[in-house]
Design a protein around this motif. Structure first.
Motif, PDB file in Angstrom:
ATOM      1  N   ALA A 160      47.453  44.821  49.613  1.00  0.00           N
ATOM      2  CA  ALA A 160      46.741  43.804  48.835  1.00  0.00           C
ATOM      3  C   ALA A 160      45.389  44.324  48.357  1.00  0.00           C
ATOM      4  CB  ALA A 160      46.559  42.538  49.674  1.00  0.00           C
ATOM      5  N   ASP A 161      44.739  45.155  49.166  1.00  0.00           N
ATOM      6  CA  ASP A 161      43.468  45.747  48.741  1.00  0.00           C
ATOM      7  C   ASP A 161      43.673  46.693  47.560  1.00  0.00           C
ATOM      8  OD1 ASP A 161      42.182  44.393  50.745  1.00  0.00           O
ATOM      9  OD2 ASP A 161      42.075  46.101  52.123  1.00  0.00           O
ATOM     10  N   ALA A 162      44.792  47.422  47.588  1.00  0.00           N
ATOM     11  CA  ALA A 162      45.093  48.330  46.472  1.00  0.00           C
ATOM     12  C   ALA A 162      45.297  47.542  45.185  1.00  0.00           C
ATOM     13  CB  ALA A 162      46.333  49.155  46.798  1.00  0.00           C
ATOM     14  N   VAL A 163      46.036  46.401  45.285  1.00  0.00           N
ATOM     15  CA  VAL A 163      46.274  45.567  44.101  1.00  0.00           C
ATOM     16  C   VAL A 163      44.945  45.038  43.559  1.00  0.00           C
ATOM     17  CG1 VAL A 163      47.300  43.413  43.288  1.00  0.00           C
ATOM     18  CG2 VAL A 163      48.613  44.937  44.784  1.00  0.00           C
ATOM     19  N   LYS A 164      44.069  44.612  44.451  1.00  0.00           N
ATOM     20  CA  LYS A 164      42.757  44.114  44.012  1.00  0.00           C
ATOM     21  C   LYS A 164      41.957  45.222  43.331  1.00  0.00           C
ATOM     22  CE  LYS A 164      38.419  42.172  45.740  1.00  0.00           C
ATOM     23  NZ  LYS A 164      37.668  41.743  46.947  1.00  0.00           N
ATOM     24  N   GLU A 165      41.979  46.416  43.909  1.00  0.00           N
ATOM     25  CA  GLU A 165      41.198  47.531  43.363  1.00  0.00           C
ATOM     26  C   GLU A 165      41.673  47.928  41.969  1.00  0.00           C
ATOM     27  OE1 GLU A 165      40.009  52.158  44.560  1.00  0.00           O
ATOM     28  OE2 GLU A 165      41.077  50.881  45.993  1.00  0.00           O
ATOM     29  N   ILE A 166      42.982  47.919  41.766  1.00  0.00           N
ATOM     30  CA  ILE A 166      43.526  48.376  40.480  1.00  0.00           C
ATOM     31  C   ILE A 166      43.565  47.260  39.444  1.00  0.00           C
ATOM     32  CG2 ILE A 166      45.575  49.332  39.340  1.00  0.00           C
ATOM     33  CD1 ILE A 166      44.014  51.335  41.074  1.00  0.00           C
ATOM     34  N   THR A 167      43.923  46.024  39.864  1.00  0.00           N
ATOM     35  CA  THR A 167      44.140  44.945  38.887  1.00  0.00           C
ATOM     36  C   THR A 167      43.049  43.883  38.902  1.00  0.00           C
ATOM     37  OG1 THR A 167      45.404  43.501  40.385  1.00  0.00           O
ATOM     38  CG2 THR A 167      46.618  45.253  39.243  1.00  0.00           C
ATOM     39  N   GLY A 168      42.314  43.804  39.994  1.00  0.00           N
ATOM     40  CA  GLY A 168      41.315  42.749  40.111  1.00  0.00           C
ATOM     41  C   GLY A 168      41.868  41.450  40.664  1.00  0.00           C
ATOM     42  N   VAL A 169      43.190  41.355  40.846  1.00  0.00           N
ATOM     43  CA  VAL A 169      43.807  40.151  41.405  1.00  0.00           C
ATOM     44  C   VAL A 169      43.593  40.163  42.919  1.00  0.00           C
ATOM     45  CG1 VAL A 169      45.928  38.824  41.707  1.00  0.00           C
ATOM     46  CG2 VAL A 169      45.500  40.039  39.551  1.00  0.00           C
ATOM     47  N   ASP A 170      42.883  39.171  43.432  1.00  0.00           N
ATOM     48  CA  ASP A 170      42.494  39.138  44.847  1.00  0.00           C
ATOM     49  C   ASP A 170      43.380  38.136  45.592  1.00  0.00           C
ATOM     50  OD1 ASP A 170      41.329  39.148  47.308  1.00  0.00           O
ATOM     51  OD2 ASP A 170      39.305  38.644  46.603  1.00  0.00           O
ATOM     52  N   PHE A 171      44.395  38.653  46.268  1.00  0.00           N
ATOM     53  CA  PHE A 171      45.327  37.776  46.978  1.00  0.00           C
ATOM     54  C   PHE A 171      44.718  37.177  48.243  1.00  0.00           C
ATOM     55  CE2 PHE A 171      48.418  39.823  44.242  1.00  0.00           C
ATOM     56  CZ  PHE A 171      49.331  38.800  44.004  1.00  0.00           C
TER      57      PHE A 171
END
Length: 512
Positions: free
Chosen positions: A332-343
């Motif tokens: 989830a941290d990787a998704v936030k870092e790349i896309t900005g979507v904070d789950f």
């Protein structure tokens, strides 16, 4: 008798003339075989040859072996006849060594026939080790016997065997013509041997065998190959994973087991995927995700050291240091870092779908996805292919329950599991869990996956396996499990650009 030392190649003549010439040369070889047979020298009647030395060993130990009698066997790769004497290159499993053949040493009759031999013929020789006046370590031949006649013309030494597709289809010719290809498969064997040594000697695993033909293709989310057993009148599948059988072994009290073997997945093909591939899975009773991280690191580190003498993997110009410990990255941290979507700020499935659609995911495609499924989809779609992001080595952790039906839940956040995937060069090379051993939870997850399978939502969802649930009810201790893609690891260690380069006989589309 004429020889087939032609200079015609595809570079100097048109392809049709080249193929015609090849056919003519092959016919000449058959005529030579017939003459040998009529003279009572049928090479195919030879059964054995006593080999006492090999090419590289002779060269490396020349001082000790000078003037020593040796007996060697191999393939003739060059022949240079000069009247009553000749030179030839003999290729064996180690490499090449020069032969010096004299008429007065092997006899007039044998020398007459030797002059008709072709490149590719397999011979046995006896002779003495010496060094020519030009300083080349050679064998002065005293006996020479044709052991097998090559009826096909090998590629010439200048153009070689360069067509990549043909090299895969005719690997036997590729191995003859290319030393680097032979080296790759010697290295492959050494890597596998070292990995098995690490598992058995360093960690105490027991090697076992589990079924390849199975009624249920479980242990992974993949499309299987299907077949039918006539006697039992039942459908069977080639295994996509051996996980569930190995965990049955743990239930039975074999506390540490592993198996390295072929898996089969009826899916796409590219430079990292072949329908038939080699995988290693190992299971450690009373171990967990951290235990298997340690095993993963040591497998790659010690295999690299055994073959290359360094923990630095150089792959296609990039370098990766596999020295433990490897870093960790939360999905989830990787998704936030790349896309900005904070789950971490998203709690419901509806909110997750809205955020992902707003970022760019297809509305219809994600309409039935849960929050956890969307984290995994965002990671796969937007993080895995970012250049350099997953060069690693790195352990990606925090996989959602929805995509991890065999993993134990994280006690601190039951929405995710105690699972990791190991990445190097952006490739997944390993997948591991703290194994789910709760039979009730396992049954419920299988039921959810089966429902997706039945509804056509996911044709690679995990099917229900009631016997495995029964095994869990008997009792599976806390267990750490690991699966490693052996072919990808070998690619990285030997710097092979395609998975086909590390498989002796990769799957190929028929020519017709």
């Amino acid at each position: 008798m004429s020889t087939d030392n032609s200079n015609i190649t595809p570079e100097t003549e048109d392809i049709e003339a080249y193929e015609q010439n090849q056919n003519e040369q092959a016919q000449i070889r058959r005529e030579k075989l017939k003459a040998l047979q009529e003279a009572g020298r049928n090479p195919f009647l030879q059964e054995t040859w006593n080999v006492t030395a090999h090419s590289v060993d002779i060269k490396d130990n020349f001082e000790a072996m000078e003037d020593e009698e040796v007996s060697c066997a191999g393939r003739l790769m060059a022949i240079r006849v000069m009247g009553k004497a000749a030179f030839a290159d003999l290729q064996d499993k180690q490499g090449r060594i020069q032969l010096y053949v004299r008429k007065d040493e092997i006899g007039e009759e044998d020398y007459k026939w030797f002059k008709t031999y072709d490149i590719g013929d397999i011979v046995g020789i006896e002779g003495k080790v010496f060094k020519t006046k030009h300083g080349e370590i050679s064998i002065r031949v005293t006996r020479l016997v044709l052991l097998s006649k090559s009826l096909q013309v090998l590629p010439d030494k200048w153009s070689g065997l360069k067509d990549q597709d043909l090299r895969y289809r005719q690997r036997y010719v590729d191995l003859i013509m290319n030393q680097d290809v032979r080296d790759t498969f010697y290295k492959r064997a050494r890597i596998i041997k070292e990995m098995k040594r690490v598992l058995e000697e360093d960690y105490g695993y027991l090697e076992v065998d589990t079924p390849i033909l199975t009624p249920i293709a479980g242990g992974a989310n993949a499309r299987p190959f299907e077949t039918h057993h006539n006697t039992l009148n039942m459908d069977l599948k080639l295994r996509i994973s051996n996980e569930l059988y190995l965990k049955r072994c743990i239930v039975g009290g074999l506390d540490r087991v592993y198996e390295m073997g072929k898996m089969f997945r009826n899916e796409g093909m590219d430079r990292n995927h072949n329908p038939e591939f080699t995988s290693m899975e190992c299971y450690m009773a009373y171990g967990n995700m951290e235990s298997t991280m340690d095993v993963t690191e040591q497998l790659l580190y010690k295999a690299a050291m055994a073959v290359n003498g360094t923990p630095i993997l150089t792959y296609q110009g990039k370098e990766f240091d596999v020295t433990p410990p490897w870093r960790r990255l939360n999905m989830a941290d990787a998704v936030k870092e790349i896309t900005g979507v904070d789950f971490s700020k998203i709690d419901t499935d509806e909110e997750a779908r809205e955020a992902c659609i707003k970022y760019g995911m297809d509305k219809d495609e994600v309409k039935d996805f849960t929050r956890g499924k969307l984290i995994a989809e965002m990671f796969e779609a937007y993080c895995e292919d970012v250049p350099g992001y997953l060069d690693g080595p790195v352990f990606v952790v925090g996989h959602p329950v929805e995509v991890s039906p065999l993993s134990k839940r994280d006690p601190e956040d039951p929405r995710i599991t105690r699972r990791f995937e190991a990445y190097i060069n952006g490739w997944e090379i390993a997948n591991a869990f703290s194994e789910l051993n709760d039979p009730i939870d396992q049954y419920e997850r299988f039921a959810e996956q089966q429902a997706e399978l039945d509804a056509g939502i996911d044709d690679e969802a995990h099917p229900m396996d009631l016997d495995f649930v029964n095994a869990l009810e008997v009792g599976l201790p806390p267990t750490g499990g690991l699966g490693v893609g052996i072919d990808r690891c070998i690619m990285l260690i030997v710097d092979a650009p395609s998975i086909r380069d590390v498989m002796l006989f990769p799957t190929m589309k028929p020519l017709d």
